[in-house]
Design an enzyme around this catalytic site. Structure first.
Site, PDB file in Angstrom:
ATOM      1  CE  LYS A   1       5.279  63.307  63.056  1.00  0.00           C
ATOM      2  NZ  LYS A   1       5.375  64.499  61.888  1.00  0.00           N
TER       3      LYS A   1
ATOM      4  CG  ASP B   1      -0.085  64.856  61.544  1.00  0.00           C
ATOM      5  OD1 ASP B   1      -1.191  65.189  62.162  1.00  0.00           O
ATOM      6  OD2 ASP B   1      -0.496  64.245  60.481  1.00  0.00           O
TER       7      ASP B   1
END
Length: 216
Positions: free
Chosen positions: A120, A138
Site C-alpha cells: 500500500k 486502504d
C-alpha cells in the site's frame, strides 16, 4: 457495477474534484515516503501536525538519521506507534543512503524492501510522488469498492487487482485519491451520507438514506 456505470462513477468524482491529491503535506518524494510511513493507524491531520515541526529541521535521510531514535521520537511522539515508526524510518534512511544515494526509488521491489513499507505504501509513493497509475487500497477504498459494487473483493489485494482491471485508463492515475476522499468524507464507515453522494444512483448499497437526518 457494469462498465458504463463505472465510467460515470469516476467521471462524476472527477467533475467534483478535477485534481485530487493526498492530504499528507510534503514537498519531496522523501517527505511523502516519511509521512506515509508515519500515517499507519494514524490520521493525516495528526501526521501533518508532527511533520510541520519535523521537516523544517530534518527532511532528508541524512538529517533524520542524524536525529537518532530519541531525537526523532521527540518530533513524532503524538503519533500512534511512534517508537516503532521511528525505528522503521531511521532504518529506511540508512538503506536509502547506502543503496540509493539518498534518493527514493521508483520501483516497487526496491520500495517494498524498505522497513515498514508494504504494498500500500509503495503504491502511494509510486502514484503520488512519481505519477505511476497505481491504486493503494486502504480501509476507505476497500469499503467503497465493496459497498458500491465498483470492485468487490474479500481482501485488499483482490480489490486492488479488480480496481486496476475495471478502472478506465483515463481515470486510473487519480482513482486512488478520489476513492479515499469519497470514503473519508461521504461513504463513511458507520453511516454513509448517501443524501449528498454524487454517485448514489450508481451504487449497489441497498439501505441508502437519501434524506439527511434532522440537524444535518
Amino acid at each position: 457495477m457494469n462498465k458504463e456505470k463505472r465510467h460515470q462513477f469516476y467521471q462524476r468524482l472527477q467533475e467534483l474534484d478535477p485534481h485530487p491529491t493526498t492530504e499528507l503535506e510534503y514537498t519531496t518524494p522523501f517527505e511523502l515516503l516519511a509521512a506515509v510511513l508515519l500515517s499507519a493507524q494514524a490520521t493525516d491531520v495528526g501526521v501533518n501536525k508532527a511533520t510541520r515541526k519535523l521537516f523544517p529541521v530534518a527532511n532528508t535521510p541524512a538529517t533524520i538519521l542524524a536525529l537518532g531514535q530519541e531525537g526523532l521520537e521527540a518530533y513524532i511522539a503524538t503519533i500512534g506507534l511512534y517508537r516503532s515508526k521511528a525505528k522503521h524510518l531511521l532504518e529506511t534512511c540508512r538503506i536509502l543512503l547506502e543503496k540509493h544515494d539518498g534518493a527514493v526509488p521508483q520501483d516497487r521491489e526496491a520500495l517494498e524492501a524498505l522497513p515498514g513499507v508494504g504494498r500500500k505504501t509503495a503504491n502511494v509513493v509510486m502514484n503520488t510522488a512519481f505519477g505511476h497509475a497505481t491504486i493503494a487500497v486502504d480501509t476507505h477504498i476497500f469499503r467503497v469498492a465493496n459497498r458500491t459494487g465498483l470492485a468487490p473483493g474479500k481482501d485488499v489485494r483482490v480489490v486492488e487487482d479488480k480496481l486496476m482491471k475495471v478502472t478506465p485508463l483515463e481515470f486510473r492515475q487519480d482513482a486512488h485519491h478520489w476513492l479515499i476522499l469519497h470514503g473519508r468524507y461521504v461513504c463513511k464507515a458507520r453511516r454513509p451520507e448517501c443524501w449528498r453522494c454524487v454517485v448514489n444512483d450508481l451504487c449497489d448499497f441497498k439501505p441508502k438514506e437519501l434524506t439527511p437526518p434532522k440537524g444535518r
